[in-house]
Structures are given as structure tokens and as C-alpha cells.
Design a protein around this motif. Structure first.
Motif, PDB file in Angstrom:
ATOM      1  N   ILE A   3       8.730  10.637   5.019  1.00 22.27           N
ATOM      2  CA  ILE A   3       9.684  11.493   5.825  1.00 22.27           C
ATOM      3  C   ILE A   3      11.085  10.313   5.012  1.00 22.27           C
ATOM      4  O   ILE A   3      11.516  11.041   4.983  1.00 22.27           O
ATOM      5  N   LEU A   4      10.544   9.610   3.981  1.00 20.21           N
ATOM      6  CA  LEU A   4      11.626   8.636   4.190  1.00 20.21           C
ATOM      7  C   LEU A   4      12.358   8.854   2.831  1.00 20.21           C
ATOM      8  O   LEU A   4      11.821   8.825   1.390  1.00 20.21           O
ATOM      9  N   ASN A   5      13.651   9.137   2.498  1.00 20.61           N
ATOM     10  CA  ASN A   5      14.169   8.841   1.633  1.00 20.61           C
ATOM     11  C   ASN A   5      14.790   8.028   0.888  1.00 20.61           C
ATOM     12  O   ASN A   5      14.874   6.734   1.637  1.00 20.61           O
ATOM     13  N   THR A   6      15.967   7.683  -0.051  1.00 14.39           N
ATOM     14  CA  THR A   6      16.500   6.284  -0.184  1.00 14.39           C
ATOM     15  C   THR A   6      17.168   5.687   0.451  1.00 14.39           C
ATOM     16  O   THR A   6      16.876   4.426   0.960  1.00 14.39           O
ATOM     17  N   SER A   7      17.769   6.125   1.691  1.00 23.14           N
ATOM     18  CA  SER A   7      18.369   5.517   2.975  1.00 23.14           C
ATOM     19  C   SER A   7      17.535   5.873   3.397  1.00 23.14           C
ATOM     20  O   SER A   7      17.431   4.264   4.092  1.00 23.14           O
TER      21      SER A   7
ATOM     22  N   GLU B  81       0.917  -1.423  -0.384  1.00 22.67           N
ATOM     23  CA  GLU B  81       0.300   0.066   0.325  1.00 22.67           C
ATOM     24  C   GLU B  81       0.689   1.627  -0.502  1.00 22.67           C
ATOM     25  O   GLU B  81       0.095   2.561  -0.092  1.00 22.67           O
ATOM     26  N   THR B  82       2.488   1.549   0.491  1.00 18.90           N
ATOM     27  CA  THR B  82       2.816   2.457   0.116  1.00 18.90           C
ATOM     28  C   THR B  82       3.430   2.891  -1.044  1.00 18.90           C
ATOM     29  O   THR B  82       4.006   2.126  -2.283  1.00 18.90           O
ATOM     30  N   LYS B  83       2.862   4.131  -1.540  1.00 19.56           N
ATOM     31  CA  LYS B  83       3.746   5.068  -2.551  1.00 19.56           C
ATOM     32  C   LYS B  83       4.469   5.424  -2.458  1.00 19.56           C
ATOM     33  O   LYS B  83       5.152   5.172  -1.555  1.00 19.56           O
ATOM     34  N   LEU B  84       4.707   6.023  -3.808  1.00 18.51           N
ATOM     35  CA  LEU B  84       6.579   5.672  -4.669  1.00 18.51           C
ATOM     36  C   LEU B  84       6.759   7.017  -4.612  1.00 18.51           C
ATOM     37  O   LEU B  84       5.900   7.426  -6.060  1.00 18.51           O
ATOM     38  N   MET B  85       7.176   8.119  -4.300  1.00 22.79           N
ATOM     39  CA  MET B  85       7.787   9.615  -5.751  1.00 22.79           C
ATOM     40  C   MET B  85       9.267   9.324  -5.548  1.00 22.79           C
ATOM     41  O   MET B  85      10.099   8.733  -5.144  1.00 22.79           O
ATOM     42  N   VAL B  86       9.541   9.938  -6.711  1.00 21.61           N
ATOM     43  CA  VAL B  86      10.551   9.128  -7.374  1.00 21.61           C
ATOM     44  C   VAL B  86      11.424  11.197  -7.110  1.00 21.61           C
ATOM     45  O   VAL B  86      10.697  12.102  -8.246  1.00 21.61           O
ATOM     46  N   MET B  87      11.919  11.622  -7.468  1.00 24.66           N
ATOM     47  CA  MET B  87      12.932  12.609  -7.064  1.00 24.66           C
ATOM     48  C   MET B  87      14.105  12.346  -8.367  1.00 24.66           C
ATOM     49  O   MET B  87      14.942  12.229  -8.467  1.00 24.66           O
ATOM     50  N   VAL B  88      13.061  13.631  -9.427  1.00 23.57           N
ATOM     51  CA  VAL B  88      14.093  13.668 -11.080  1.00 23.57           C
ATOM     52  C   VAL B  88      14.762  15.224 -10.972  1.00 23.57           C
ATOM     53  O   VAL B  88      14.403  15.740 -12.110  1.00 23.57           O
TER      54      VAL B  88
ATOM     55  N   LYS C 299       3.869   3.511 -13.179  1.00 22.56           N
ATOM     56  CA  LYS C 299       3.182   3.743 -11.992  1.00 22.56           C
ATOM     57  C   LYS C 299       3.046   4.041 -11.129  1.00 22.56           C
ATOM     58  O   LYS C 299       3.518   4.457  -9.688  1.00 22.56           O
ATOM     59  N   THR C 300       4.794   5.086 -11.256  1.00 19.14           N
ATOM     60  CA  THR C 300       4.618   5.920  -9.782  1.00 19.14           C
ATOM     61  C   THR C 300       4.077   7.023  -9.614  1.00 19.14           C
ATOM     62  O   THR C 300       3.584   7.851 -10.004  1.00 19.14           O
ATOM     63  N   ASP C 301       4.016   7.337  -8.455  1.00 21.03           N
ATOM     64  CA  ASP C 301       2.717   7.665  -8.032  1.00 21.03           C
ATOM     65  C   ASP C 301       2.934   9.744  -8.428  1.00 21.03           C
ATOM     66  O   ASP C 301       2.244  10.814  -8.205  1.00 21.03           O
ATOM     67  N   TYR C 302       4.032   9.513  -7.847  1.00 24.58           N
ATOM     68  CA  TYR C 302       4.684  10.807  -7.780  1.00 24.58           C
ATOM     69  C   TYR C 302       6.330  11.233  -8.310  1.00 24.58           C
ATOM     70  O   TYR C 302       6.385  10.220  -8.061  1.00 24.58           O
ATOM     71  N   LEU C 303       6.247  12.287  -9.072  1.00 22.76           N
ATOM     72  CA  LEU C 303       7.173  13.185  -9.499  1.00 22.76           C
ATOM     73  C   LEU C 303       7.974  14.197  -8.393  1.00 22.76           C
ATOM     74  O   LEU C 303       7.043  15.002  -8.511  1.00 22.76           O
TER      75      LEU C 303
ATOM     76  N   GLN D  68       7.405   4.276   7.147  1.00 19.74           N
ATOM     77  CA  GLN D  68       6.783   3.842   5.402  1.00 19.74           C
ATOM     78  C   GLN D  68       6.186   4.877   5.573  1.00 19.74           C
ATOM     79  O   GLN D  68       5.921   5.869   4.268  1.00 19.74           O
ATOM     80  N   TYR D  69       5.279   5.561   6.028  1.00 19.01           N
ATOM     81  CA  TYR D  69       3.560   6.143   6.733  1.00 19.01           C
ATOM     82  C   TYR D  69       2.985   5.403   5.252  1.00 19.01           C
ATOM     83  O   TYR D  69       2.270   4.103   4.948  1.00 19.01           O
ATOM     84  N   ASP D  70       2.864   6.387   4.206  1.00 26.26           N
ATOM     85  CA  ASP D  70       1.525   6.187   2.967  1.00 26.26           C
ATOM     86  C   ASP D  70       2.639   5.868   1.811  1.00 26.26           C
ATOM     87  O   ASP D  70       1.965   6.165   0.951  1.00 26.26           O
ATOM     88  N   MET D  71       3.744   7.180   2.313  1.00 21.35           N
ATOM     89  CA  MET D  71       4.967   7.494   0.582  1.00 21.35           C
ATOM     90  C   MET D  71       6.356   7.272   1.597  1.00 21.35           C
ATOM     91  O   MET D  71       6.205   7.777   2.299  1.00 21.35           O
ATOM     92  N   VAL D  72       6.927   7.517   0.288  1.00 20.28           N
ATOM     93  CA  VAL D  72       8.192   7.262   0.371  1.00 20.28           C
ATOM     94  C   VAL D  72       9.459   8.451  -0.248  1.00 20.28           C
ATOM     95  O   VAL D  72       8.237   7.766  -1.735  1.00 20.28           O
ATOM     96  N   ARG D  73      10.163   8.789  -1.616  1.00 18.90           N
ATOM     97  CA  ARG D  73      10.908   9.611  -2.103  1.00 18.90           C
ATOM     98  C   ARG D  73      12.433   8.552  -1.981  1.00 18.90           C
ATOM     99  O   ARG D  73      13.234   8.854  -1.496  1.00 18.90           O
ATOM    100  N   LEU D  74      12.060   7.985  -3.044  1.00 18.55           N
ATOM    101  CA  LEU D  74      13.209   8.010  -3.966  1.00 18.55           C
ATOM    102  C   LEU D  74      14.082   8.435  -4.835  1.00 18.55           C
ATOM    103  O   LEU D  74      13.916   9.194  -5.600  1.00 18.55           O
ATOM    104  N   GLY D  75      15.534   8.756  -4.034  1.00 19.80           N
ATOM    105  CA  GLY D  75      16.165   9.653  -5.070  1.00 19.80           C
ATOM    106  C   GLY D  75      17.647   9.099  -6.221  1.00 19.80           C
ATOM    107  O   GLY D  75      17.081   8.401  -6.137  1.00 19.80           O
ATOM    108  N   ILE D  76      18.889   9.075  -5.205  1.00 16.41           N
ATOM    109  CA  ILE D  76      19.378   8.549  -5.038  1.00 16.41           C
ATOM    110  C   ILE D  76      20.022   7.033  -5.910  1.00 16.41           C
ATOM    111  O   ILE D  76      20.410   6.982  -6.763  1.00 16.41           O
ATOM    112  N   GLY D  77      18.806   6.780  -4.833  1.00 16.73           N
ATOM    113  CA  GLY D  77      18.891   5.080  -5.668  1.00 16.73           C
ATOM    114  C   GLY D  77      18.803   4.525  -6.519  1.00 16.73           C
ATOM    115  O   GLY D  77      18.775   3.277  -6.881  1.00 16.73           O
ATOM    116  N   LEU D  78      17.429   5.280  -7.333  1.00 14.11           N
ATOM    117  CA  LEU D  78      17.025   4.844  -8.580  1.00 14.11           C
ATOM    118  C   LEU D  78      18.130   4.958  -9.053  1.00 14.11           C
ATOM    119  O   LEU D  78      18.502   3.986 -10.763  1.00 14.11           O
TER     120      LEU D  78
END
Length: 814
Positions: free
Chosen positions: A649-653, A475-482, A502-506, A662-672
Motif C-alpha cells: 500500500i505504501l508509495n514513496t512518502s 524481507e520487504t520487497k521493492l517495486m519501482v515505478m518507471v 535486483k529490484t523485485d518489480y517494475l 510496509q507489509y510485503d512490498m512497497v512502491r518507490l516512485g518520485i523518490g528514486l
């Protein structure tokens, strides 16, 4: 995967010889050179006609490997490690893989045939990837060794498998069937590849079909030949462009540069368009469509996804050649079936009307030479090839069957005569068996481009994305940093791929980055993390969503929202929980609540904060205090405002180190982009960006001469210097020069000498065999951006984002 030796010993019927059978195993290896080998590796010492891995056991023990599957224990390593002694290490690897496969219960697609296996596999991965965590064969791992290694890579997060199986002789497929255990079978085109291992086409067909002995359904092109050998108990799902009694009937039509497929399935009629014209690609695409139909996909989804299919650079590569020529590089195989495919490809890709074929002797045809080369001649005439250059003793004997043909007995003979041959304004297909070394011909004909490029592997981005997805709750959504031009890798192309997945947010840093993506057609919601008050009108105009981090900013946005008479416009509230960079602090939460209460202009889409030490577990207590404060403040906002926003609140690390938050969403950055702060995690990520250049010039300098500004390098021996056209204006740090850094030339390290210039750097290639025009790797697999960052005492982010936009980005899929 975590098993103990005690679990594995009975599976492979091994005799135990060691000290501790409780040793945990989390990695299987057959490659003694792999840097992933460690104390929890189980190394299978495979023996072949040209190599015996038992010879490397002592070296592996020195590297820390403690567990081995062997046929015997070499005298020099007795008592130094744990040994599982078996009669045949390959069979033991296969037995273990079969056991391991049976630990998992999800749909598995097994693919076999003569042609198209890898392409179909890669396309299915692309088409199904947005909806499944897929484990698939890497590259063309379809052999007796490759299949077990592929299957052993399954983990608990996978819910769909796609494995290809290739055989070259009888009694091989039974072993692969036990390992793959497909629930869904897919039979691709049956051609003449590897015919020499079978008595006839009937025997070959029977052997191939053994992969499907226990499938729930077999997807195939309806064929009376196949049906002759098929077990009638196997349920089939067939397609045809000829037989209307197939489960799916298809009518093909070419429309400019696409093929339209009118599909009749049950009571439904629909049409899809695919970006290919050649028969092989169309057939492979149809096989993929059949899988999507079997999975119950809506025709509109099928149409949309299949329109995005792409050529797989497995054998055929298009390259720029000398003298205004285009090269079709198929310098790895030579059989009649693949020649037909290559000629189709040549026709669809030709830039020039004149067409030349450079062709070696043909193998694996199953025909007499007389019949084979008569068929080849007819095929070439049908494809209107203007000139034939044959290389090989056999094709030279049948020169008279071809018009406008010149032949050479060997590749060396061709190379010696190269200057007497004329190439220009034509499309050239280079088609040869491996041992003819046609890559040397490609090197002669290929244009030497003097440019620096950053190659971006989109497959690696997809892999890394799915790796982090596997760590999330469903159920956790994913925002990816571009932001920052996709961390230096490019914005739109990556955003488009993320949209497909189908990423949830950019997430972007500034409004202009988000506006550029929206103008390019990206439809995903985009959050602007650092919006300036002056950009709010543009943000609203382009449908972007601002992060609000201060009362001043909130009031400014609310004023514009009121002027524009907005209702429930999405905003994101940033809380400062200890980073002390941006965000509402605890002492102004009440004012924030007061300002937002009863305000109809905006809606709080999400509440977020940023962790300062998620990658440094020495500060774990501080990180936990941030999470605790975030919980407290966000809960107060939700309670007082009576809202249920997305919290993150979570970033890649943080994804890896604090999964409980994880709450409702995480933010993936440099890991991508293939970079992790955790060395153990890093080995699961794929390299995304490779920065390449070329050697502009070579020169020898004597002892005492210097290189570059300030004479910071003085030659202490006669030194060969290569100049590379990339410098600090392209983003290469000057601190990387003067002997600190290196580049890779022909897989060897070339140390940077002297100061890095604005547009150039120089390297010592005295011990390296190279020439002007040779490729140079600035970073990629080696040196990695992580290594460069460590040496320069900075972070990988800086290395990546420093690459100038004047450096051309080239995006590709493997």
C-alpha cells in the motif's frame, strides 16, 4: 547519527565553553556555505594556509548553527553558541571520526595506492551494490579531511564500507588507518604520483602499507618489491599474470574490443570478459574481481557483473572537437605514470588515425629532467604520436628529444598562436597539470553543440534507491515505478539499472510502456497499473502482469485467459480504500471473492491499494484509516480465497511516514528520481536530472524596446538578452516566463523575460559575463524541480514528466 555534545567532548579532548552540553548532534560540517547546516550541526572550524573557518562563525550562528569545534572563541561570538575548544580542529575531526568508526562492526575495504583508487572504489560499489548497503568515499574523498567526512557518513543500515586513502607525505597513513580501520585491504598500482613527499619508493611503499597493519586479509598484485616491505604476519590474497604461485593466476587475451581473463583459482578454471583493453583498466578490474572471489561469489555472477563495468569519468573525458576532431580531456594532472595511462586510453578511443598530444611540463616523476623527458620521448614514439605540442619552460628545453614538435613557454602563448595552428581530422590528447589552465585549451578545441539535453545521473539513481532500501525491513520487497517514461527521465536505461540492483518489480501505467521494456530485454516482472481491457491480449503475449481494479475488467481478463487456456496467470487486485480513483470497493468484495474462487486461470500475485495523503501528515488519521481498511479487506480476501499474496500500500512518502505498513512490498516512485515531500529527507537524496541548453544568441536592446510576443517585457535600462533554444514544446511551462522563473548561466541567475515561446525563451544577462554557446542549466541543482513546482503551484511530477521526448536524454555515471 545522533550523539550529544556530552558524548563528543571527551572523545576529542575538548574544553567545554557553552550553555547546554545535552544538545543532540546529527550532522558534521566543515563547509560554512552548506545549506544543510542547522541547530543540530557540529561545525569544525578548520584552519589552513589560505582560509580560516573561524572567520565564518558569526555568519553560521546567524544561520542557526549552535555548536562549534574551535581552537579559540572569537570575541564577537562569545556567549552566542556552544564551543568545544581544542588544540587542533583537524585532529579533533579525525579523532571523532575514529571514535565514530568504532561504533560500527561490518566489513570495511580500505584502498590505497598511487593510481586507480577511485575507479576501483566506484567499480566495487557497482559490483557489490546489489547485495550490500554500501557506504563509500564520495568522489575522491581520500585525504586527511576527506576520509573523516566519508566515515562519519556511516549509518546503522550500512553493512559494507569502501574507503580510499591517499597520502602525499610520511606520517599521514597512521591517522587514516585509525579512521578507516579496514578489515580488508586492497593495494592498487604504485606509481610516481606524489613522489616528492617521500625520500624514495621504499619509504613511499612502507607508508602506504601502514593502512593494512590490522587487516584480516590484504588483496594485492603479487610483487617481489611489495613483499620486501610487507609484514609477513599479514595474510595476503594475491593475483598475478606472471607468477603461477599466486593465489589467483590470470592469462590475458584481447578479443576485439574486450579483454578476456582466463582465471585459475584453487581447482577452478573460468573466464571473464571485461570491456577494456588498456592495462590500467584491466588491472583495476582484476582487483575488483579479487574482492568478489574473496567474498565467495560464483564465477558466473562475477562474469555477468564485470561485463557491465563502465569507464569512470574522473580525469579522462572524451569530447567532440572542432573540424572533425576527437578530444581526450585529461587537463588536470601531469605525471609520467598517468601519461602512460592517458596514452593507452588515447589508443583505445581514437576515432582518427592522426594523433596529437598537447602536453605540459611533467611533475612528480622522481627522475632528473634529462631522464624524464628521454623516457617521455620513448613513450610517445612507442604510441606512434604524430605531433607534439609542448607547453612549459622545462619541456621547451627538451624540444629536441621529440619529432614534429612545437613548444610554447606558457598556455597564453599557445592561445595567442592558436589561429596559426591547424587542427582537423585527428584525435587530440590534452594532458596538463592544473596550474597550466588547460581547460582553456579544451574550450578552444571543443565543438560547440547547439542542443538541449536532459542529463541523467545513474549514480544518483543508485544512491536514492539505496537510501530508500535502507528504510525497509530485510524481507520487504521493492517495486519501482518507471511509468511515464521513467518520470520523464527515460525508461529502458533506468529499468536496466534497477534490474542490476535486483529490484523485485517494475511498475508502468500502460501496457505499451511495459511491452517496450520487455522488447528491450528487461526480464524483471512488470506490473501494468492502468491496463485497458483491449490491451489484455498484448499483456499476456509479452508476459506482463495486469492490475485488476473492477469486476468488468476481471471478467474480461478471465474470458481471454480461458480462451488461451492459461493456468495461474499472475494478476494484481487493486482495492479502493479511500483514494476513489481505481479499485474494488468494500461493497463488491464478496462478488470479487465469488468470481475468483476455484478459478484456475489466474493467481492473485498481489493485493494493493493507494494512499491519498501519505505525504500530508495533517491528514494522518485518514491515512491510518486507509491502512486499517486495507488490512481488513485484504485479510478477508486471503482468508476466503486461501491465498498468501504480496500485499502493498505504501508509495514513496508512505515508506518514510508509515513504516509500520510496509507489509510485503512497497512502491518507490518520485523518490528514486531525487524528489521528496519532506525537506529533511530531501537533503539525503541526490539530484538525478539536469536539463541543459546553450545560449544561441546575445543582443543589446535599448531602453523602451521589448522582448517576445505581446511586448510583455519592456527594457527600463540598456539590457543584454540571451536567447535559449528551449520552449513550451520541450515542456517548459509558459507560466515560468515573464520574470517568474530563471535559468543558471555560469553559476549566476538569469531571469526569464517576456513570454516563453514554443521553441525558445529569453533571459536577462546584463550582469552576467557570458558568450554565445555557453551552457545554460534549466533545472538541476538550481533551480530544482521542487522550487519550480512551488513557484508554479504544482508538483515536481508535472515538471519532470512534461519534458518532451524530443529532448535528448544523456545517461552517465560519475
Amino acid at each position: 547519527m545522533t550523539l550529544s555534545l556530552k558524548n563528543i567532548i571527551p572523545v576529542i579532548h575538548a574544553k567545554w565553553f557553552g550553555e547546554s552540553d545535552a544538545m543532540p548532534i546529527d550532522h558534521i560540517s566543515i563547509d560554512s556555505r552548506s545549506l544543510q547546516n542547522g541547530q543540530n550541526t557540529l561545525f569544525f572550524a578548520l584552519s589552513g594556509p589560505n582560509n580560516d573557518a573561524h572567520n565564518y562563525i558569526e555568519e553560521l550562528i546567524d544561520a542557526g548553527v549552535l555548536n562549534f569545534v574551535v581552537t579559540h572563541v572569537p570575541d564577537e561570538v562569545r556567549g552566542q553558541a556552544n564551543f568545544l575548544i581544542v588544540e587542533n580542529t583537524l585532529e579533533a575531526l579525525q579523532q571523532f571520526a575514529a571514535y565514530y568508526r568504532n561504533l560500527y562492526h561490518f566489513p570495511v575495504i580500505g584502498i590505497t595506492g598511487s593510481n586507480g583508487k577511485t575507479i576501483v572504489k566506484e567499480w566495487l560499489n557497482f559490483l557489490l551494490g546489489p547485495d550490500y548497503n554500501i557506504i563509500r568515499s564520495p568522489k575522491s574523498y581520500n585525504s586527511q579531511v576527506g576520509v573523516p567526512l566519508s566515515v562519519i557518513s556511516i549509518n546503522e543500515k550500512h553493512n559494507l564500507g569502501i574507503f580510499e586513502a591517499g597520502i602525499s607525505k610520511v606520517n599521514e597513513m597512521e591517522k587514516l588507518e585509525k579512521i578507516i580501520k579496514p578489515t580488508i585491504g586492497l593495494l592498487t598500482n604504485i606509481g610516481s604520483a606524489h613522489d616528492e613527499g617521500f625520500a624514495n619508493i621504499g619509504e613511499k611503499m612502507k607508508q602506504k602499507l601502514k593502512l593494512f597493519s590490522d587487516v584480516e586479509v590484504l588483496i594485492l598484485h603479487k610483487s617481489k618489491t611489495v613483499e620486501t616491505f610487507l609484514n609477513p604476519k599479514i595474510k595476503t590474497f594475491s593475483w598475478s599474470c606472471k607468477y603461477e604461485n599466486a593465489d589467483v593466476f590470470i592469462v590475458k587475451k584481447i578479443i576485439v574490443d574486450k579483454t578476456a581473463l582466463k582465471v585459475k583459482y584453487n581447482s577452478d578454471d573460468f573466464e571473464i570478459k571485461i570491456p577494456f583493453l588498456d592495462d590500467a583498466s584491466v588491472e583495476n578490474a582484476i582487483q575488483c574481481m579479487m574482492v568478489l572471489l574473496h567474498f565467495g561469489y560464483d564465477p558466473k555472477v562475477i562474469e555477468n557483473r564485470m561485463s557491465l563495468l563502465f569507464p569512470v569519468e574522473m580525469r579522462l573525458k572524451v569530447k567532440n572537437g572542432i573540424n572533425n576532431t576527437t578530444l581526450i580531456d585529461d587537463s588536470y594532472s601531469s605525471d609520467f605514470q598517468s601519461l602512460k595511462i592517458a596514452l593507452d586510453f588515447l589508443e583505445s578511443q581514437k576515432l582518427y588515425k592522426k594523433k596529437t598530444l598537447i602536453l605540459s611540463d611533467i611533475f612528480q616523476s622522481g627522475l632528473s629532467n634529462e631522464e624524464l623527458y628521454s623516457n617521455v620521448s620513448q613513450l610517445i614514439i612507442a604510441n606512434k604520436i604524430n605531433r607534439i605540442i609542448g607547453i612549459g619552460e622545462t619541456i621547451s628545453q627538451f624540444k629536441n628529444k621529440f619529432l614534429n614538435c612545437v613548444t610554447f613557454a606558457t598556455t597564453n602563448d599557445f592561445i595567442a598562436a592558436f589561429d596559426t595552428l591547424s587542427f582537423g581530422n585527428e584525435t587530440i590528447l590534452i594532458k596538463g597539470a592544473r596550474h597550466f589552465r588547460f581547460e582553456e585549451i579544451v574550450a578552444l578545441l571543443e565543438e560547440k553543440t547547439h542542443e538541449t539535453v536532459l542529463e541523467i545521473n545513474l549514480n544518483a539513481i543508485s544512491h536514492n534507491l539505496n537510501f530508500y532500501k535502507s528504510k525497509l525491513k530485510p524481507e520487504t520487497k521493492l517495486m519501482v515505478m518507471v511509468k511515464a517514461f521513467g518520470y520523464g527521465n527515460g525508461g529502458f536505461e533506468i529499468a536496466k539499472l534497477l534490474e542490476h540492483h535486483k529490484t523485485d518489480y517494475l511498475g508502468v501505467a500502460f501496457a505499451d510502456e511495459g511491452i517496450a521494456l520487455k522488447n528491450a530485454g528487461i526480464t524483471l516482472p512488470i506490473m501494468v497499473l492502468n491496463p485497458e481491457n483491449t490491451s489484455f491480449s498484448a499483456i499476456i503475449q509479452h508476459g506482463l502482469e495486469p492490475e485488476i481494479y473492477s469486476i468488468k475488467g476481471l471478467n474480461a481478463f478471465l474470458k481471454i485467459a480461458a480462451q488461451k487456456k492459461l493456468e495461474h496467470y499472475p494478476i494484481h487486485i487493486k482495492l479502493d480504500t479511500g483514494m476513489h480513483r481505481l479499485g474494488f470497493e468494500q461493497n463488491n468484495i464478496d462478488e470479487l471473492i465469488f468470481t475468483l474462487k476455484e478459478n484456475k486461470s489466474v493467481i492473485v500475485q498481489s493485493i494493493l491499494s493507494h494512499m491519498a495523503t501519505s505525504d500530508e501528515l495533517t491528514h494522518k488519521d485518514f491515512a491510518l484509516s486507509q491502512i486499517e481498511l486495507f488490512e481488513k479487506l485484504s485479510s478477508k480476501l486471503m482468508s476466503e480465497l486461501k491465498i498468501k499474496p504480496i500485499r502493498h500500500i505504501l508509495n514513496t512518502s508512505g515508506i518514510s511516514n508509515f513504516p509500520q505498513a510496509q507489509y510485503d512490498m512497497v512502491r518507490l516512485g518520485i523518490g528514486l528520481y531525487g524528489v521528496s515531500n519532506d525537506p529533511d529527507e530531501q537533503k539525503f537524496l541526490e539530484n538525478v536530472g539536469t536539463l541543459k541548453s546553450i545560449i544561441s544568441q546575445l543582443r543589446m536592446i535599448p531602453i523602451g524596446d521589448s522582448v517576445g510576443y505581446g511586448r510583455r517585457f519592456i527594457a527600463e535600462r540598456p539590457t543584454k538578452i540571451a536567447t535559449i533554444p528551449i520552449g513550451y514544446a520541450d515542456g517548459i511551462s509558459r507560466h515560468w516566463g515573464n520574470g517568474v522563473g530563471f535559468v543558471m548561466i555560469n553559476n549566476k541567475k538569469a531571469r526569464i523575460v517576456g513570454s516563453i515561446c514554443m521553441d525558445m525563451l529569453m533571459v536577462d544577462v546584463t550582469e552576467i559575463k557570458c558568450k554565445e554557446g555557453d551552457s545554460v542549466v534549466i533545472f538541476g541543482e538550481s533551480p530544482t524541480v521542487i522550487y519550480i513546482a512551488e513557484q508554479l503551484k504544482t508538483i515536481p511530477y508535472e515538471i519532470l514528466t512534461s519534458i518532451s521526448q524530443r529532448v535528448k536524454r544523456v545517461f552517465y555515471r560519475e
